[in-house]
Design an enzyme around this catalytic site. Structure first.
Site, PDB file in Angstrom:
ATOM      1  N   ASN A  83       0.837  -1.218   0.042  1.00  0.00           N
ATOM      2  CA  ASN A  83       0.017   0.039   0.104  1.00  0.00           C
ATOM      3  C   ASN A  83       0.785   1.105  -0.071  1.00  0.00           C
ATOM      4  OD1 ASN A  83      -1.729   1.996   0.499  1.00  0.00           O
ATOM      5  ND2 ASN A  83      -2.245   1.440   2.623  1.00  0.00           N
ATOM      6  N   HIS A 122      -9.378   0.964   4.837  1.00  0.00           N
ATOM      7  CA  HIS A 122      -8.199   1.270   5.600  1.00  0.00           C
ATOM      8  C   HIS A 122      -8.369   2.099   6.606  1.00  0.00           C
ATOM      9  CE1 HIS A 122      -4.095   2.451   6.517  1.00  0.00           C
ATOM     10  NE2 HIS A 122      -3.582   1.206   5.942  1.00  0.00           N
ATOM     11  N   GLU A 149      -6.689   4.753   7.890  1.00  0.00           N
ATOM     12  CA  GLU A 149      -6.656   5.847   7.568  1.00  0.00           C
ATOM     13  C   GLU A 149      -7.815   6.564   6.676  1.00  0.00           C
ATOM     14  OE1 GLU A 149      -2.937   5.572   5.436  1.00  0.00           O
ATOM     15  OE2 GLU A 149      -1.833   4.969   7.392  1.00  0.00           O
ATOM     16  N   GLU A 169      -5.443  -5.180  10.673  1.00  0.00           N
ATOM     17  CA  GLU A 169      -4.454  -3.967  10.951  1.00  0.00           C
ATOM     18  C   GLU A 169      -4.608  -3.278  12.100  1.00  0.00           C
ATOM     19  OE1 GLU A 169      -2.394  -2.911   7.005  1.00  0.00           O
ATOM     20  OE2 GLU A 169      -4.295  -1.696   7.061  1.00  0.00           O
ATOM     21  N   GLY A 208       2.267   2.113  10.707  1.00  0.00           N
ATOM     22  CA  GLY A 208       3.231   3.274  10.722  1.00  0.00           C
ATOM     23  C   GLY A 208       4.214   3.692  12.024  1.00  0.00           C
TER      24      GLY A 208
HETATM   25  P1  PGA Z   1       3.060   0.089   7.478  1.00  0.00           P
HETATM   26  O1  PGA Z   1       1.490   0.410   6.879  1.00  0.00           O
HETATM   27  O2  PGA Z   1       3.335  -1.051   7.033  1.00  0.00           O
HETATM   28  O3  PGA Z   1       3.765   1.454   7.091  1.00  0.00           O
HETATM   29  O4  PGA Z   1       2.613   0.139   9.183  1.00  0.00           O
HETATM   30  C1  PGA Z   1       0.387  -0.741   6.891  1.00  0.00           C
HETATM   31  C2  PGA Z   1      -0.714  -0.071   6.228  1.00  0.00           C
HETATM   32  O5  PGA Z   1      -1.000   0.844   6.488  1.00  0.00           O
HETATM   33  O6  PGA Z   1      -1.374  -0.810   5.503  1.00  0.00           O
END
Ligand code: PGA
Length: 251
Positions: free
Chosen positions: A9, A97, A99, A169, A175
């Site tokens: 992603n 997701h 976000e 997740e 992140g």
């Molecule tokens: P990350 O993100 O690997 O940077 O923690 C994962 C994601 O948001 O799909």
């Protein structure tokens, strides 16, 4: 057989040319050194999809959108439809997701519509679920994930359901450099699978459930070794071909 999948992603990263170059580097790395049993997915920004679909030669690499609209077409300024993604060559779309949920107010009810739209236009949804830190600390994570799955997926027909890929997740791991332990990941993945098997029967045993959240080459192996972890949804580490390859080869 459950498909092993590693999906990158890219989020809102890379200019057009940087994105094309990254896709070419991933294509080369996967062709030369990639585990042949793994389906690789790259989810670049919308603007890059059509060209990346052209420059990637390896049939084990598919292209995905990072989101799609609830509507089919019309006066929805700024939106990108499932049909547009499909027509640009995408085979997958990431939906739900965290976000999108937290910054853009996407709810389970909206995501239920998006999943249907994606399926209508032959896209495989990678449907993301996961709890925020306060929910985990209050031991509410199973309830949150159950609701995310029930509201969005439980009205699908068996035929539709077969197309679904799930990504677990934990939001506190995205992140942040903080990864769920292999045991924490397996516990939730098993919970998800049991719930899906109870609803959709045996076919749910073939559903790919990916882990996402600070997954990198150094921890992919121990995460993927779990019986219910079928791959990963990778953010930061999908932005360099070498790291992404290291994860693809983590089974
Ligand atoms: P990350 O993100 O690997 O940077 O923690 C994962 C994601 O948001 O799909």
């Amino acid at each position: 057989m459950r498909q092993k999948i590693v999906a990158g992603n890219w989020k809102m990263n890379t200019t057009y040319q940087e994105g094309i170059d990254l896709a070419i580097a991933i294509d080369k790395a996967v062709a030369e050194k990639g585990d042949k049993n793994v389906q690789v997915v790259v989810a670049p920004p919308f603007t890059h999809i059509a060209e990346i679909n052209k420059v990637v030669n390896n049939e084990r690499i598919s292209v995905a959108g990072q989101n799609c609209a609830t509507e089919t077409s019309g006066a929805y300024t700024g939106e990108v439809s499932a049909e547009m993604l499909w027509s640009a060559g995408a085979d997958f779309v990431i939906l739900g997701h965290s976000e999108r949920r937290s910054y853009y107010g996407e709810t389970n009810d909206m995501l239920k519509i998006k999943v249907k739209k994606a399926l209508e236009f032959n896209l495989t949804p990678i449907y993301c679920v996961g709890e925020v830190l306060e929910e985990r600390e209050a031991n509410k994570h199973f309830d949150v994930i159950k609701k995310q799955l029930e509201t969005v997926l439980f009205d699908l027909s068996d035929e539709e359901y077969k197309q679904i890929v799930i990504a677990y997740e934990p939001v506190w791991a995205i992140g942040t450099g903080k990864t769920a332990s292999p045991a924490q990941a397996q516990e939730v993945h098993k919970f998800i699978r049991d719930l899906l098997v109870a609803k959709f029967g045996e076919t749910a045993k073939n559903t790919s459930i990916l882990y996402g959240g600070s997954c990198k080459p150094s921890n992919a192996k121990e995460l993927f070794a779990n019986p219910d972890v079928d791959g990963g949804l990778i953010g930061g580490a999908s932005l360099t071909a070498d790291d992404f390859l290291g994860i693809i080869n983590g089974f």
